[in-house]
Scaffold this active site. Sequence first.
Site, PDB file in Angstrom:
ATOM      1  N   ARG A  29       0.943  -1.142   0.032  1.00 44.73           N
ATOM      2  CA  ARG A  29       0.022  -0.034   0.039  1.00 44.73           C
ATOM      3  C   ARG A  29       0.721   1.254  -0.001  1.00 44.73           C
ATOM      4  NH1 ARG A  29      -5.440  -0.227   1.015  1.00 44.73           N
ATOM      5  NH2 ARG A  29      -6.362  -2.119   0.957  1.00 44.73           N
ATOM      6  N   ARG A  33      -3.182   6.623   1.083  1.00 50.61           N
ATOM      7  CA  ARG A  33      -3.823   7.684   1.932  1.00 50.61           C
ATOM      8  C   ARG A  33      -2.841   8.401   2.915  1.00 50.61           C
ATOM      9  NH1 ARG A  33      -9.077   4.443   3.826  1.00 50.61           N
ATOM     10  NH2 ARG A  33      -7.623   2.968   3.520  1.00 50.61           N
ATOM     11  N   ARG A  42      -6.890  12.081  -4.980  1.00 58.95           N
ATOM     12  CA  ARG A  42      -8.069  11.455  -4.633  1.00 58.95           C
ATOM     13  C   ARG A  42      -9.260  12.559  -4.523  1.00 58.95           C
ATOM     14  NH1 ARG A  42     -12.231   9.124  -3.778  1.00 58.95           N
ATOM     15  NH2 ARG A  42     -12.635   7.625  -2.337  1.00 58.95           N
ATOM     16  N   ASP A  79      -6.879  -1.692  -7.519  1.00 56.55           N
ATOM     17  CA  ASP A  79      -7.390  -2.429  -6.411  1.00 56.55           C
ATOM     18  C   ASP A  79      -7.982  -3.876  -6.587  1.00 56.55           C
ATOM     19  OD1 ASP A  79      -8.447  -1.852  -3.447  1.00 56.55           O
ATOM     20  OD2 ASP A  79     -10.140  -3.029  -4.261  1.00 56.55           O
ATOM     21  N   TYR A 155     -15.059 -10.772  -0.123  1.00 55.55           N
ATOM     22  CA  TYR A 155     -15.827  -9.548  -0.381  1.00 55.55           C
ATOM     23  C   TYR A 155     -16.970  -9.769  -1.029  1.00 55.55           C
ATOM     24  CZ  TYR A 155     -11.745  -6.877   1.736  1.00 55.55           C
ATOM     25  OH  TYR A 155     -10.963  -6.376   2.312  1.00 55.55           O
TER      26      TYR A 155
HETATM   27  O1  1CP Z   1       0.653   0.884  -3.314  1.00 52.90           O
HETATM   28  C1  1CP Z   1      -0.453   0.113  -3.367  1.00 52.90           C
HETATM   29  O2  1CP Z   1      -0.269  -0.944  -2.888  1.00 52.90           O
HETATM   30  C2  1CP Z   1      -1.521   0.424  -3.779  1.00 52.90           C
HETATM   31  C3  1CP Z   1      -2.612  -0.331  -4.578  1.00 52.90           C
HETATM   32  C4  1CP Z   1      -3.385  -1.177  -4.023  1.00 52.90           C
HETATM   33  C5  1CP Z   1      -3.381  -2.481  -3.427  1.00 52.90           C
HETATM   34  C6  1CP Z   1      -2.557  -3.513  -3.864  1.00 52.90           C
HETATM   35  C7  1CP Z   1      -4.830  -0.422  -3.388  1.00 52.90           C
HETATM   36  C8  1CP Z   1      -5.128   0.860  -3.526  1.00 52.90           C
HETATM   37  N1  1CP Z   1      -5.453  -1.505  -2.704  1.00 52.90           N
HETATM   38  C9  1CP Z   1      -4.593  -2.869  -2.856  1.00 52.90           C
HETATM   39  C10 1CP Z   1      -5.250  -4.032  -2.579  1.00 52.90           C
HETATM   40  C11 1CP Z   1      -6.317  -4.297  -1.599  1.00 52.90           C
HETATM   41  N2  1CP Z   1      -7.462  -3.750  -1.784  1.00 52.90           N
HETATM   42  C12 1CP Z   1      -6.554  -5.249  -0.708  1.00 52.90           C
HETATM   43  C13 1CP Z   1      -5.238  -6.321  -0.439  1.00 52.90           C
HETATM   44  C14 1CP Z   1      -4.167  -5.583   0.469  1.00 52.90           C
HETATM   45  C15 1CP Z   1      -4.341  -5.513   1.983  1.00 52.90           C
HETATM   46  O3  1CP Z   1      -4.572  -6.786   2.396  1.00 52.90           O
HETATM   47  O4  1CP Z   1      -4.321  -4.322   2.386  1.00 52.90           O
HETATM   48  C16 1CP Z   1      -7.530  -5.201  -0.130  1.00 52.90           C
HETATM   49  C17 1CP Z   1      -8.206  -6.106   1.330  1.00 52.90           C
HETATM   50  C18 1CP Z   1      -8.559  -4.332  -0.706  1.00 52.90           C
HETATM   51  C19 1CP Z   1      -9.549  -3.975  -0.478  1.00 52.90           C
HETATM   52  C20 1CP Z   1      -9.958  -2.432  -0.089  1.00 52.90           C
HETATM   53  N3  1CP Z   1      -9.693  -1.487  -1.074  1.00 52.90           N
HETATM   54  C21 1CP Z   1     -10.075  -1.825   1.070  1.00 52.90           C
HETATM   55  C22 1CP Z   1     -10.317  -2.445   2.494  1.00 52.90           C
HETATM   56  C23 1CP Z   1     -11.842  -2.697   2.615  1.00 52.90           C
HETATM   57  C24 1CP Z   1     -11.992  -3.400   3.842  1.00 52.90           C
HETATM   58  O5  1CP Z   1     -12.665  -2.968   4.803  1.00 52.90           O
HETATM   59  O6  1CP Z   1     -11.982  -5.071   4.193  1.00 52.90           O
HETATM   60  C25 1CP Z   1     -10.007  -0.408   0.979  1.00 52.90           C
HETATM   61  C26 1CP Z   1     -10.324   0.764   1.853  1.00 52.90           C
HETATM   62  C27 1CP Z   1      -9.814  -0.325  -0.222  1.00 52.90           C
HETATM   63  C28 1CP Z   1      -9.732   1.276  -1.166  1.00 52.90           C
HETATM   64  C29 1CP Z   1      -8.202   1.278  -1.685  1.00 52.90           C
HETATM   65  N4  1CP Z   1      -7.553   0.649  -2.579  1.00 52.90           N
HETATM   66  C30 1CP Z   1      -6.393   1.342  -2.635  1.00 52.90           C
HETATM   67  C31 1CP Z   1      -6.374   2.754  -2.199  1.00 52.90           C
HETATM   68  C32 1CP Z   1      -5.407   3.705  -2.158  1.00 52.90           C
HETATM   69  C33 1CP Z   1      -7.430   2.618  -1.256  1.00 52.90           C
HETATM   70  C34 1CP Z   1      -8.181   3.976  -0.448  1.00 52.90           C
HETATM   71  C35 1CP Z   1      -9.391   4.399  -1.325  1.00 52.90           C
HETATM   72  C36 1CP Z   1      -9.795   5.737  -0.943  1.00 52.90           C
HETATM   73  O7  1CP Z   1      -8.724   6.653  -0.811  1.00 52.90           O
HETATM   74  O8  1CP Z   1     -10.823   5.988  -0.520  1.00 52.90           O
END
Ligand code: 1CP
Length: 344
Positions: A29, A33, A42, A79, A155
């Site tokens: 990640r 953020r 964003r 994502d 999910y």
């Molecule tokens: O640099 C990077 O790694 C950014 C790329 C990236 C990756 C690899 C993002 C951007 N998401 C992910 C993978 C991801 N997405 C995972 C696996 C990684 C982990 O275990 O952390 C998961 C579970 C998600 C699902 C997801 N997407 C969530 C979690 C939801 C939950 O409550 O279970 C969330 C909040 C997102 C949104 C997201 N994805 C990525 C970003 C930067 C964001 C934030 C979005 C925003 O700014 O509103």
Amino acid sequence: MGLSPGTPPLLLRALACEPVERVPVWVMRQAGRYLPEYRELRSQVDDFMDLVRRPELCCTLALQPIRRYDLDAAILFSDILTVPDALGCGVHFVAGEGPRLRRRIEDGASLARLDAFDPARLDYVYEAVERIRSALPDSVALIGFSGSPWTLAAYMVEGGGSSDFARLRALLYQQPDTLRELTGILAGAVREYLLAQRDAGAQALQLFDTWGGLLPGHLWRELSLRPACEAVRGLDVPVILFTKGGGLWLEDMRDAGFGALGIDWTCDLADARRRLGEGVALQGNLDPLALRAAPGLLREEVGRILDAHPGPGHIFNLGHGITPATDPEALAVVVDAVRSRAVT
Ligand code: 1CP
């Protein structure tokens, strides 16, 4: 920079357990953020999926942490929920709440209503991979990724994030066949998705099995590990399997053929290496919350991990994603601490 022509990037040498001059470093990640430049971009869209569907923005976002820090790898900006979206689940983000799926899986009938996976629906992802690869220097490797079939299924059943995934875990026992079928469908989709990312220029791939650790061991083998293996069958680029909470099962992952394992922060890296022997790369595993420590203690924590696994076959990373409240300066401390230590 000091890389003679033909020498593969440090990350790829470490993934192959080849000799390295120092341990490579990237962070799960890393584009997100905690970075003000991410928050700036964003704020220009309501729904996060509107960023993800724009390859030029994904390229800018993937490069943000590369510009700021001396990292050895970029990760595709996207994502894991792109795949459920392409299957017709209608993924969108509700402000302040995270992802939501308009259609969720609750039984065989809802499974039958899924669209057939068409990899072309995710052309915007492959275009992002191409753009990022051509914008990066040769010494910085590009990692593509997907959610593991099990984590995507989580999910799709839950309809979004969850604190305990109770709906999913009940379905395991009420309708195991629904989950067997769903993870099977996802294994096929993820395989095509990863192949297309490889063809577009991804040099390594990571499977995020974020919710594998929710399962009892026998169900993890059946519903997480087995479809994950199917998803990466025949891929000729290195694949990193990151199973959060999977420390008990590292031997199974190695024996299933994964050449690189992401290790969460609960597992001692020296122990993991002792258990696994040589020949499998280990990635990790600083506690993401250690980045809240004062710089001196943070450096010590990084040093502790490099002491636990000093040599080849280690990729430094966090034990899970960097948290949004992290001070960007803390990551600079971590990267500097890793890069200033030569492999002895
Ligand atoms: O640099 C990077 O790694 C950014 C790329 C990236 C990756 C690899 C993002 C951007 N998401 C992910 C993978 C991801 N997405 C995972 C696996 C990684 C982990 O275990 O952390 C998961 C579970 C998600 C699902 C997801 N997407 C969530 C979690 C939801 C939950 O409550 O279970 C969330 C909040 C997102 C949104 C997201 N994805 C990525 C970003 C930067 C964001 C934030 C979005 C925003 O700014 O509103």
